[in-house]
Enzyme design. Structure first.
Site: not given
Lengths: 255, 255, 255, 255
Positions: A96, A183, A205-206
């Site tokens: 990535k 994102a 992710n977060t």
């Protein structure tokens, strides 16, 4: 089935491995998500220090495809160097590409991302660039040989969801390669919106690691990806300004 | 577990039975949705004509709780009369109160809905009024004894989703009884949004029956309800204006 | 006072001259808008044919600053050539750089726009590049010496307004040079939103020329720019989740 | 020209008089707004105490129509009593009916508002009820004889703008009497949006009195109302998914 270069995945959920409160929580969240692709920053992986506890040891590596990223790179050269280092570890030939323009927004540098993509495609990597939601740049990345396009919904870790669904839709409609929304996703609703736009997958992710209950959120995300994909395939009803009775308003009641 | 009056349900998805292209498609969609509650218009049910094909015959009635509605009623009197007729059939003592103000918008009449709710609560029904997203009216309905509140997201069948999530959230926060978002939902994304607001459930009809593939959409909705509920329980990350690195931007790479 | 390079303007409204139904309507709309800057495509101006009716002849050129654009250019070379041609006409040394990536979206080519900007700054033009809403690219354009940045709200002529106010705000907050929102504006509400974000100005064309009454819309836009700018300067109230009484809820009534 | 009952106004901006930092600032803001209608809470007006400083003394009462409101009322009886008190003062026979359901949201009580409206119309007042954005209730208020309808955009003083433009549009399209958007407006952009929906006017208070510079904001609001009304009358362009060139993309450039 999602195909990226020579890889095939049943799950359309990619999960990042940063920022979990512990490796044990991460392990459970990974399991609950039923992801097949784990991303991680090469920078974070101390591949030269066998004594340090390592998140990879916690995972059954046979079950997952690893997608290293070039997080931390701010130039073409750094990104390329990190990618080569990743490949040298024999973990995976997917990369990535992440070339960040500044630490405030963590938005990708469009020029450097395109250039790094060109070089890494040339070197035989399977390349997934993290990019903005600019449809023109997405097209250029595909023309440069990227194997998938990873436009951001909003700034990394912001949880703002999809700021510009209109341009994301345009990218998806035009792209000859898979589009993974990466994102900014904050909740399952964002995931379903992305998948209903026709995205081929999402990278989280977060939204998982930062949730109050990361393991439960990982499961929520698993179902959100499936719900959104099925909804996309099933073909939603059009929006109408007023009403349309689902129950007949006149009928056989004659009492 | 969702509790409405004396009833308990594992599934938080209520499905309407109108407008499917065939009883066979409806049967499959009902099955795929794994709903436990089926709504239908008493007007549509020809309970006096044993010769007509009937949608109830297609279903295993042991598995479903029936929620008849008063669709077609435009006055308190009509709604009450239809509700009594429903109970007389011995199908269920739950009733969805639906008093429509006009055929263009099919929006509920707030005054008549409140009055009909009062009467039917008095008569011992388990009452679920379909109402607007006005938080004040929702409160009055709960005070009148409604066993659940069913605010509309947008006009029936419009597929516009949740026009005013702010007021729906207010209703949910304040309501002493379950809140089921009813009307206007168009896609799984709307369902997840409703569930993440904290809704106790959703009622769908056109979004499923009008989809290109109703059975697949029914399955999508099943997962959407679960994803949204789990996401609500898991506690999403806050929204931030800028970025927050999920991969560390500085690290151990020293080559 | 809006300053761009060596130019100063009282009006913050730039008006495009294409697509009016007649030169007479255009003339009246220009007057009603009280703009001081008129944009036009060099391609459209037949500066070599003195016999053709020409929109410039209809205007009092002492009153307006002309901002030629490079519409029609799809490469760096075309944009530069058109810009030089514009300067050779002695009309103005300002140039709006417009390098379009495709005819479907008319979105700007980020790479070529940046390169053309560099060249034209070098050659001494006052350069205003039309760009996407990518904050990183906007920063690069300013670093390249652009005298103002012109991010699009949405695709040219689409009337979709500001698709990503979050990124436009970021561009405005960071830009060392004026930011003029260009493209996609559909109505006065979009203009006020742009100005309240802190934009230094807006560029309109289709929203005026395509309105049912272009002259009245030009006047509407004049007031919208002023309302938005004053509102920005006056400092709006914060948004609060619930209520705040403007009239005291308890008081001196004692009857 | 805006006509409400027997009254006619050139300005479509109604201004509330509560919550200014001083009577002097209020006076200047009123002047800058060029409003012709001032609202105030009867409760706040100590009409029996000639010694107290009074905001009315600061204003040239020949220039303004006074619109007293029933703020503080929580029942039909209180609202009616306050209205009668207002009329007894001989200031005006217009009354803004405001029956609040709770102090947290200050949302209007739909049932009591309708009943108070009926009574006050009967008694010969010119009645302007503050109501929710429920199109059905708005219709009932007009049928009850209200001379204008004042739906809230969002909770009083919240600055959230128009939470449900879809229902406000519906109210405007159907209403036989003028519609004044009241409550929740935060900035000029909200005002323009309301006016472009076709509202006949707006009522502001906190958005002006709570701004950092209330006098400048009052002027901004004046232009916003005008911009929005002109934009509505001028007929905006439709929204299109992609682009539409305002400058021709092919042309006569042949060098």
């Amino acid at each position: 089935m999602l195909k990226i270069g020579k890889y095939e995945f049943k799950s359309r959920l990619f999960l990042g491995t940063g920022k979990f409160s512990s490796l044990e929580v991460q392990k459970q969240a990974v399991k609950a998500s039923e992801t097949e692709v784990l991303t991680f920053a090469i920078r974070r992986l101390d591949i030269y220090n066998p004594d340090q506890p390592n998140f990879l040891e916690m995972l059954d590596l046979e079950r997952y495809t690893l997608l290293p990223n070039t997080a931390g790179a701010t130039t073409v050269e750094e990104a390329v160097r990190i990618a080569r280092l990743a490949r040298a570890s024999n973990l995976c030939d997917m990369i990535k590409v992440e070339v960040i323009a500044d630490t405030k927004t963590l938005l990708p540098d469009p020029i450097a991302t395109l250039e790094a993509t060109r070089i890494l495609v040339e070197e035989g990597f399977t390349v997934l660039p993290y990019t903005s939601d600019d449809p023109v740049l997405a097209r250029k990345l595909a023309e440069a040989g990227a194997h998938a396009i990873m436009p951001g919904g909003s700034p990394i870790g912001s949880g703002q969801g999809l700021l510009n669904p209109s341009y994301l839709r345009l990218i998806i409609e035009e792209s000859p390669v898979p589009v993974i929304i990466d994102a900014g996703i904050g909740s399952p609703a964002d995931v379903v919106q992305a998948m209903e736009l026709g995205a081929d997958g999402v990278l989280l992710n977060t939204a998982v690691s930062g949730a109050k209950d990361p393991v439960k959120m990982a499961e929520a995300m698993k179902w959100a990806v499936i719900a959104g994909r099925l909804g996309y395939e099933a073909g939603r009803i059009p929006k109408k300004p007023y009403a349309s009775a689902s129950s007949p308003q006149e009928g056989m009641l004659t009492s």
